[in-house]
Design an enzyme around this catalytic site. Structure first.
Site, PDB file in Angstrom:
ATOM      1  N   THR A 187       9.969  98.168 -74.972  1.00 16.96           N
ATOM      2  CA  THR A 187       9.428  97.430 -73.831  1.00 16.96           C
ATOM      3  C   THR A 187       9.079  98.461 -72.764  1.00 16.96           C
ATOM      4  O   THR A 187       9.725  99.512 -72.680  1.00 16.96           O
ATOM      5  CB  THR A 187      10.447  96.430 -73.265  1.00 16.96           C
ATOM      6  OG1 THR A 187      11.585  97.162 -72.828  1.00 16.96           O
ATOM      7  CG2 THR A 187      10.877  95.405 -74.297  1.00 16.96           C
ATOM      8  N   GLU A 332       8.759  91.693 -77.392  1.00 18.32           N
ATOM      9  CA  GLU A 332       9.815  91.147 -78.244  1.00 18.32           C
ATOM     10  C   GLU A 332       9.301  90.093 -79.222  1.00 18.32           C
ATOM     11  O   GLU A 332      10.032  89.605 -80.071  1.00 18.32           O
ATOM     12  CB  GLU A 332      10.898  90.501 -77.371  1.00 18.32           C
ATOM     13  CG  GLU A 332      11.768  91.481 -76.595  1.00 18.32           C
ATOM     14  CD  GLU A 332      11.187  91.875 -75.237  1.00 18.32           C
ATOM     15  OE1 GLU A 332       9.959  91.779 -75.042  1.00 18.32           O
ATOM     16  OE2 GLU A 332      11.975  92.297 -74.370  1.00 18.32           O
ATOM     17  N   LYS A 442      13.694  83.693 -53.211  1.00 14.10           N
ATOM     18  CA  LYS A 442      14.577  82.605 -52.812  1.00 14.10           C
ATOM     19  C   LYS A 442      14.632  82.546 -51.293  1.00 14.10           C
ATOM     20  O   LYS A 442      15.214  83.400 -50.653  1.00 14.10           O
ATOM     21  CB  LYS A 442      15.977  82.822 -53.383  1.00 14.10           C
ATOM     22  CG  LYS A 442      16.868  81.639 -53.065  1.00 14.10           C
ATOM     23  CD  LYS A 442      18.049  81.562 -53.979  1.00 14.10           C
ATOM     24  CE  LYS A 442      18.537  80.124 -53.971  1.00 14.10           C
ATOM     25  NZ  LYS A 442      19.731  79.880 -54.709  1.00 14.10           N
ATOM     26  N   TRP A 447      12.815  77.931 -54.019  1.00 11.43           N
ATOM     27  CA  TRP A 447      12.230  79.013 -54.815  1.00 11.43           C
ATOM     28  C   TRP A 447      10.738  79.108 -54.542  1.00 11.43           C
ATOM     29  O   TRP A 447      10.046  78.091 -54.549  1.00 11.43           O
ATOM     30  CB  TRP A 447      12.437  78.757 -56.308  1.00 11.43           C
ATOM     31  CG  TRP A 447      13.863  78.862 -56.745  1.00 11.43           C
ATOM     32  CD1 TRP A 447      14.697  77.831 -57.051  1.00 11.43           C
ATOM     33  CD2 TRP A 447      14.630  80.052 -56.928  1.00 11.43           C
ATOM     34  NE1 TRP A 447      15.930  78.300 -57.417  1.00 11.43           N
ATOM     35  CE2 TRP A 447      15.920  79.671 -57.345  1.00 11.43           C
ATOM     36  CE3 TRP A 447      14.352  81.425 -56.767  1.00 11.43           C
ATOM     37  CZ2 TRP A 447      16.924  80.584 -57.615  1.00 11.43           C
ATOM     38  CZ3 TRP A 447      15.360  82.336 -57.046  1.00 11.43           C
ATOM     39  CH2 TRP A 447      16.627  81.912 -57.456  1.00 11.43           C
TER      40      TRP A 447
END
Ligand code: ADP
Length: 544
Positions: A187, A332, A442, A447
């Site tokens: 990654t 992945e 936040k 959110w």
């Protein structure tokens, strides 16, 4: 007694070898090209490609590499890289695509962690490796590929083309189990230390089939594919494998391609399919607007890796007649997770509603199960509102990182991979990536999706790029800070952005301040690098 019914079909291993051997017979006349800066492109046929891939396999044998040994590449997109893509896995070795843009400490870590045996490096990027040569003891051989006409092979290293010319082509391929490791990719570390993902032949085989489906990218023999996604990023979205499977014409972007090179290739080669991260298309849009390149041969642009702004999709369609297909995936996942396509009945919807659908990342690919869960792991409804962690499973989703016990917490007890992305899924099955867990803001118990706010800002006519990050706030815990890059030569006042956003956003989600910056820092694969931005603005304090 009834005769046995169970398991009466052949055990035919799903390996890449099948695609190659079939392609060798079917696509011999099709062509493969690589851009060479300042020169006409290099071109050859699939027949030449097959012959050289067999010679390359002979070279790997002569190096004494065993089954499972890692054959690393450190290179731009090219036909040579494609030869390595096939020769390593078909001989039972593991293709490990190293990211040429990583910083030296990451590269050293990855090469040692993967224990690479040999590295095939482009001459133009060899100096990067030269600097770390004494820190990668597992690497016994380095082979140089002359990717530019003036390239020289340093003393003591092998030249790729000379090795191939002298090699004896293999006469066949070993029989491999379908779960044999074929490829390996780390990654890119946008959110932490790089982690190794190992693709099996079976995963790639099934992924190629799914990716070529008409309802996915519809990749076929008719296509002229331009490979822009680096061959070291997320398995190059698997497109070099899928394209070879179907016998498409390949065009590789060559060393260090710039937006102008890409636009020129699309125009000259009449490219029909390509893909890249949004930052590439933002730059190409700007260029095509100014210089009027003809990119109308494109039937689809796959766009993903980070969120594709709605206005970008709209502009490509209205200005250039090119439809973007928004996809979501991960290293992945080989990497395809979802593909954005309209269902047949949605084509009758008004354009704005269609764009709403297409700004999401699509529905899960066949072969991929998806769900969203809350903090307690309870599954959430597909209502387009409930927001939770996106989890996936399927035959091309990893079940474990390579040699990384510390990452066991990325998998649930019931066998799902925790993507680290926060999403909603609507009643039609369309996934909306709200944010990466680490990028969500936040503010006072609410959110805020940084992606949503960025996309709104990037629709402003004076804006080239925008990234929104969380900055600490004494009262609200965090507040959004918008970092905005104006188009070249344009003056932009922060207040213009705030006023532009005001009617579109809830008051608490509206950035209080806007920083006008010169460029959004990018990761090694061209995504907005919010780690760097957060660091740059770590001492930023909100105005009262
Ligand atoms: P890295 O984690 O280093 O960026 P990847 O390229 O594998 O490496 O990144 C996968 C991640 O990229 C996903 O988990 C997701 O956060 C993001 N991503 C990929 N496609 C999209 C998309 N279409 N919209 C939003 N985010 C995306």
């Amino acid at each position: 007694m009834t005769a046995p019914l169970h398991d009466l079909m052949m055990d035919y291993p799903l390996t890449l070898t099948h695609f190659f051997e079939r392609g060798e017979k079917l696509w011999a006349k099709k062509t493969i090209a690589t851009r060479i800066p300042g020169h006409p492109p290099f071109r050859y046929t699939y027949a030449d490609f097959a012959e050289r891939t067999k010679r390359l396999a002979g070279v790997l044998d002569r190096f004494g590499l065993g089954r499972g040994d890692r054959v690393a590449t450190f290179a731009w997109n090219s036909h040579r890289h494609l030869e390595l893509y096939w020769a390593a896995p078909m001989t039972g070795r593991v293709l490990h695509t190293l990211n040429i843009r990583l910083a030296a400490p990451d590269l050293i870590y990855i090469i040692n962690h993967a224990a690479d045996s040999v590295i095939f490096a482009d001459a133009s990027v060899w100096p990067i490796l030269a600097g770390i040569r004494d820190k990668i003891p597992t690497v016994k051989k380095i082979v140089i590929m002359r990717d530019t006409p003036d390239a020289v092979v340093p003393d003591g290293l092998d030249d790729y083309d000379t090795l191939l010319a002298a090699a004896r082509p293999v006469s066949g391929w070993p029989k491999l189990d379908e779960t044999t490791a074929a490829g390996m990719c780390y990654t890119s570390g946008t959110t932490g230390n790089p982690k190794g993902v190992v693709y099996t032949h079976r995963a790639m085989f099934l992924h190629c089939l799914a990716q070529s489906m008409a309802d996915q990218f519809g990749i076929s023999e008719n296509d002229v594919i331009l490979h822009i996604v680096p061959m070291f990023h997320a398995n190059s979205w698997c497109v070099p494998f899928t394209g070879t499977m179907v016998g498409a014409t390949h065009v590789f972007a060559g060393p260090n391609p710039q937006p102008r090179d890409i636009a020129e290739i699309i125009q000259r080669e009449r490219v029909t399919f390509t893909g890249a991260v949004p930052t590439v298309w933002i730059a190409i849009k700007d260029l095509c607007e100014k210089e009027g390149f003809d990119i109308s041969s494109l039937r689809t642009i796959a766009i993903g890796g980070s969120a594709a702004p709605r206005h970008l999709q709209e502009s490509f369609e209205k200005q250039f007649g090119v439809v973007m297909s928004h996809a979501w995936g991960m290293t992945e996942m080989t990497p395809l997770g979802t593909v954005g396509r309209l269902k047949s009945y949605m084509k009758a919807w008004d354009y704005d509603r269609q764009l709403d659908v297409r700004s999401r990342v699509g529905y899960p690919s066949v072969g991929v199960d998806a769900r969203i869960v809350d903090d307690e792991g309870r599954e959430l409804p597909w209502d387009g509102v409930a927001m939770g962690e996106l989890q996936v499973r399927g035959p091309w989703v990893l079940k474990s990182y390579y040699d990384n016990p510390a990452s066991a917490d990325r998998f649930t007890a019931d066998g799902w991979f925790r993507t680290g992305d926060v999403a909603t899924i609507d009643a039609e099955g369309y996934v909306q990536i709200t944010d990466r867990t680490k990028d969500l803001i936040k503010s006072g118990g609410e959110w805020i999706s940084s992606v949503d706010v960025e996309n709104m800002i990037m629709a402003h006519p004076k804006v080239l790029e925008a990234a929104v990050i969380a900055v600490p706030h004494p009262k609200w815990v965090e507040r959004p800070l918008a970092c905005v890059v104006p188009k070249p030569g344009v003056t932009l006042e922060p207040a213009e952005i705030v006023e532009f956003l005001r009617p579109q956003l809830a008051k608490w989600a509206l950035p209080d301040e806007v920083a006008v910056i010169e460029a959004v820092p990018k990761t090694s694969v061209g995504k907005f690098d919010k780690k760097v931005l957060r660091d740059r603005f770590k001492d930023w304090r909100p105005k009262e």
